[in-house]
Design a protein around this motif. Structure first.
Motif, PDB file in Angstrom:
ATOM      1  N   GLY A 217      56.404  -1.881 -70.345  1.00 46.89           N
ATOM      2  CA  GLY A 217      55.544  -1.281 -71.353  1.00 46.89           C
ATOM      3  C   GLY A 217      54.342  -0.585 -70.734  1.00 46.89           C
ATOM      4  O   GLY A 217      53.797   0.351 -71.325  1.00 46.89           O
ATOM      5  N   MET A 218      53.929  -1.035 -69.551  1.00 49.11           N
ATOM      6  CA  MET A 218      52.815  -0.360 -68.884  1.00 49.11           C
ATOM      7  C   MET A 218      53.165   1.086 -68.567  1.00 49.11           C
ATOM      8  O   MET A 218      52.280   1.959 -68.539  1.00 49.11           O
ATOM      9  N   ASN A 219      54.445   1.350 -68.336  1.00 43.94           N
ATOM     10  CA  ASN A 219      54.876   2.721 -68.084  1.00 43.94           C
ATOM     11  C   ASN A 219      54.587   3.635 -69.274  1.00 43.94           C
ATOM     12  O   ASN A 219      54.293   4.810 -69.116  1.00 43.94           O
ATOM     13  N   GLU A 220      54.643   3.061 -70.482  1.00 45.69           N
ATOM     14  CA  GLU A 220      54.378   3.851 -71.690  1.00 45.69           C
ATOM     15  C   GLU A 220      52.882   4.097 -71.879  1.00 45.69           C
ATOM     16  O   GLU A 220      52.486   4.976 -72.646  1.00 45.69           O
ATOM     17  N   ILE A 221      52.056   3.325 -71.200  1.00 46.90           N
ATOM     18  CA  ILE A 221      50.607   3.533 -71.258  1.00 46.90           C
ATOM     19  C   ILE A 221      50.185   4.588 -70.235  1.00 46.90           C
ATOM     20  O   ILE A 221      49.372   5.475 -70.532  1.00 46.90           O
ATOM     21  N   VAL A 222      50.724   4.488 -69.034  1.00 43.34           N
ATOM     22  CA  VAL A 222      50.310   5.428 -67.986  1.00 43.34           C
ATOM     23  C   VAL A 222      50.905   6.819 -68.204  1.00 43.34           C
ATOM     24  O   VAL A 222      50.310   7.822 -67.798  1.00 43.34           O
ATOM     25  N   GLY A 223      52.061   6.907 -68.875  1.00 38.89           N
ATOM     26  CA  GLY A 223      52.728   8.189 -69.039  1.00 38.89           C
ATOM     27  C   GLY A 223      51.883   9.262 -69.711  1.00 38.89           C
ATOM     28  O   GLY A 223      51.708  10.366 -69.156  1.00 38.89           O
ATOM     29  N   PRO A 224      51.326   8.999 -70.899  1.00 36.99           N
ATOM     30  CA  PRO A 224      50.497  10.037 -71.548  1.00 36.99           C
ATOM     31  C   PRO A 224      49.240  10.392 -70.750  1.00 36.99           C
ATOM     32  O   PRO A 224      48.797  11.550 -70.784  1.00 36.99           O
ATOM     33  N   LEU A 225      48.662   9.411 -70.057  1.00 38.29           N
ATOM     34  CA  LEU A 225      47.498   9.713 -69.219  1.00 38.29           C
ATOM     35  C   LEU A 225      47.872  10.704 -68.126  1.00 38.29           C
ATOM     36  O   LEU A 225      47.200  11.728 -67.941  1.00 38.29           O
ATOM     37  N   TYR A 226      48.951  10.396 -67.409  1.00 30.87           N
ATOM     38  CA  TYR A 226      49.355  11.262 -66.301  1.00 30.87           C
ATOM     39  C   TYR A 226      49.763  12.647 -66.811  1.00 30.87           C
ATOM     40  O   TYR A 226      49.394  13.667 -66.224  1.00 30.87           O
ATOM     41  N   TYR A 227      50.497  12.695 -67.891  1.00 33.05           N
ATOM     42  CA  TYR A 227      50.931  13.974 -68.452  1.00 33.05           C
ATOM     43  C   TYR A 227      49.716  14.845 -68.788  1.00 33.05           C
ATOM     44  O   TYR A 227      49.701  16.047 -68.495  1.00 33.05           O
ATOM     45  N   THR A 228      48.703  14.242 -69.394  1.00 32.26           N
ATOM     46  CA  THR A 228      47.504  14.992 -69.777  1.00 32.26           C
ATOM     47  C   THR A 228      46.804  15.566 -68.560  1.00 32.26           C
ATOM     48  O   THR A 228      46.393  16.734 -68.543  1.00 32.26           O
ATOM     49  N   PHE A 229      46.678  14.766 -67.505  1.00 33.43           N
ATOM     50  CA  PHE A 229      45.968  15.226 -66.311  1.00 33.43           C
ATOM     51  C   PHE A 229      46.816  16.214 -65.502  1.00 33.43           C
ATOM     52  O   PHE A 229      46.286  17.162 -64.921  1.00 33.43           O
ATOM     53  N   ALA A 230      48.130  16.000 -65.457  1.00 30.11           N
ATOM     54  CA  ALA A 230      49.002  16.832 -64.624  1.00 30.11           C
ATOM     55  C   ALA A 230      49.341  18.167 -65.267  1.00 30.11           C
ATOM     56  O   ALA A 230      49.937  19.027 -64.611  1.00 30.11           O
ATOM     57  N   THR A 231      48.995  18.347 -66.536  1.00 25.30           N
ATOM     58  CA  THR A 231      49.240  19.626 -67.213  1.00 25.30           C
ATOM     59  C   THR A 231      47.940  20.336 -67.572  1.00 25.30           C
ATOM     60  O   THR A 231      47.945  21.290 -68.348  1.00 25.30           O
ATOM     61  N   ASP A 232      46.843  19.878 -67.018  1.00 25.38           N
ATOM     62  CA  ASP A 232      45.549  20.488 -67.312  1.00 25.38           C
ATOM     63  C   ASP A 232      45.495  21.926 -66.774  1.00 25.38           C
ATOM     64  O   ASP A 232      46.118  22.229 -65.748  1.00 25.38           O
ATOM     65  N   PRO A 233      44.779  22.829 -67.455  1.00 22.49           N
ATOM     66  CA  PRO A 233      44.667  24.209 -66.950  1.00 22.49           C
ATOM     67  C   PRO A 233      44.026  24.312 -65.574  1.00 22.49           C
ATOM     68  O   PRO A 233      44.297  25.253 -64.832  1.00 22.49           O
ATOM     69  N   SER A 234      43.190  23.351 -65.209  1.00 18.28           N
ATOM     70  CA  SER A 234      42.495  23.401 -63.927  1.00 18.28           C
ATOM     71  C   SER A 234      43.427  22.949 -62.795  1.00 18.28           C
ATOM     72  O   SER A 234      43.984  21.855 -62.836  1.00 18.28           O
ATOM     73  N   SER A 235      43.578  23.791 -61.774  1.00 19.51           N
ATOM     74  CA  SER A 235      44.434  23.421 -60.638  1.00 19.51           C
ATOM     75  C   SER A 235      43.863  22.217 -59.887  1.00 19.51           C
ATOM     76  O   SER A 235      44.613  21.403 -59.335  1.00 19.51           O
ATOM     77  N   GLU A 236      42.543  22.085 -59.860  1.00 13.47           N
ATOM     78  CA  GLU A 236      41.944  20.921 -59.176  1.00 13.47           C
ATOM     79  C   GLU A 236      42.294  19.627 -59.901  1.00 13.47           C
ATOM     80  O   GLU A 236      42.648  18.634 -59.277  1.00 13.47           O
TER      81      GLU A 236
END
Length: 387
Positions: A217-236
């Motif tokens: 279930g922890m995978n379901e918590i980290v998934g949306p966090l990572y998706y949000t950060f990894a698809t951000d418009p900022s390359s940094e």
């Protein structure tokens, strides 16, 4: 922080309502989440130094933990050890590095099984990241990737499954089944999929938090966090999504980890108390619906366990989950607000629940029919304002 950003952060914190117009613009959501999850302070002047320090710390975690015991680190100035003299795979000493390695493999196999099926309704996690971890993948280094570590082990993942609640399936019926391991496209050398990055984050978290380690279930918590950060418009932001996700996930877990610890279930901070709180709130807001569910012996454990533990990440599609999390993170009593969201979800389908029998109602609650999350959040805000 600029006055524009500060005013928007203040709006975000004070109005856990309809925030869509603010957050996606210019990558503001990513920044807001990092502030609201206490990874960054409001004072902008310290951001650069804090981010540099934390990202270097995460690199150190990679160096220390994603590694096979006994591998030489010649390029790091460490001489090769003759590990067969004092330590070897058959060493019975519980403190042996090899014993630790094998115990870690048990945790890793469960993580691997879960992250491979993360958000199966979108292809993002199976695609290659544009910023693979060069520290791990650089052929001049002798670090072992977790993917190869899983491939080389002969342990059976079924023997180490740690399902938090004893429920055999925490996935929503509306979710598509995950493809089997051999259905994933094999990426060329030097590339890694987004799910591999999530796997590494969870493995390092488990190593650093042995008291809880990894629970399904922890995978379901980290998934949306990572998706949000990894698809951000900022390359940094995208480049450092792994490290930033790790620390935000760690901070978030510090607030909700009691939900994953079975021994705390019946305490005031445990998940049982929170599930009962959903029903007591419902009784206060809609006694007729509460009595109907009681009459049918529909216990909150049958549906609210997943809703609360996974922060509704299995009840809605990923963009809607992220929208809900905007409001959860923004509210100063964020997990009290989660209880109100759950209560609102029940009230919004009250007519169907009042008319349905046990079987029909269980199907409604385990495959929630409303897809307009703004309607759900608006109702939750109304419940909050009426308190």
């Amino acid at each position: 922080m600029s006055s524009l950003h500060k005013s928007r952060i203040q709006s975000l914190v004070n109005i856990p309502q309809i925030l869509t117009e603010y957050l996606p613009w210019g990558g503001l959501r990513c920044l807001c989440w990092k502030i609201l999850l206490n990874y960054l302070p409001l004072e902008r002047a310290s951001w650069t130094s804090i981010l540099a320090k934390q990202r270097e710390l995460y690199s150190q975690f990679l160096r220390e933990m994603i590694i096979q015991p006994g591998i030489a680190k010649a390029n790091m100035g460490v001489s090769r050890e003759d590990v067969t003299f004092e330590d070897h795979p058959l060493n019975p000493n519980p403190d042996s590095r090899w014993n630790t390695y094998f115990r870690d493999n048990e945790v890793l196999l469960q993580i691997d099984k879960d992250v491979r099926r993360l958000c199966p309704d979108i292809s993002f996690f199976q695609r290659a990241t544009e910023y693979p971890c060069l520290l791990i993948l650089d052929p001049q280094n002798e670090f072992e990737t977790l993917r190869k570590r899983v491939e080389q082990t002969t342990l059976k993942s079924q023997t180490v499954a740690r399902n938090r609640s004893g429920v055999t399936n925490m996935s929503s019926p509306q979710k598509n089944p995950a493809p089997s391991m051999n259905e994933y496209v094999v990426l060329p050398n030097g590339c890694e999929a987004h799910w591999e990055v999530v796997e590494r984050i969870l493995f390092i978290y488990a190593k650093l938090n042995p008291g809880i380690a990894y629970v399904q279930g922890m995978n379901e918590i980290v998934g949306p966090l990572y998706y949000t950060f990894a698809t951000d418009p900022s390359s940094e932001w995208r480049e450092h999504a792994e490290a930033d996700t790790f620390f935000c996930f760690t901070n978030l877990m510090a607030e909700i980890r009691d939900n994953f610890i079975k021994s705390l279930d019946d305490s005031q901070c445990g998940i049982t108390y929170k599930m009962e709180k959903v029903y007591s709130t419902l009784k206060d807001k809609d006694v007729e619906l509460y009595l109907k569910l009681q009459e049918q012996n529909i216990k909150p454990q049958f549906f609210a366990f997943r809703w609360l533990t996974l922060l509704l990440s299995q009840e809605f599609v990923l963009p809607d989950v992220i929208r809900i999390w905007d409001s959860l993170f923004a509210d100063s009593n964020r997990f009290d607000f989660l209880l109100l969201v759950c209560c609102a979800m029940l009230i919004l389908i009250r007519e169907q629940l009042l008319e349905g029998d046990f079987t029909v109602n269980m199907r409604l609650l385990q495959d929630y029919p409303i897809t307009d999350v703004c309607q759900v959040l608006q109702k939750a805000k109304e419940l909050q304002d009426s308190q």
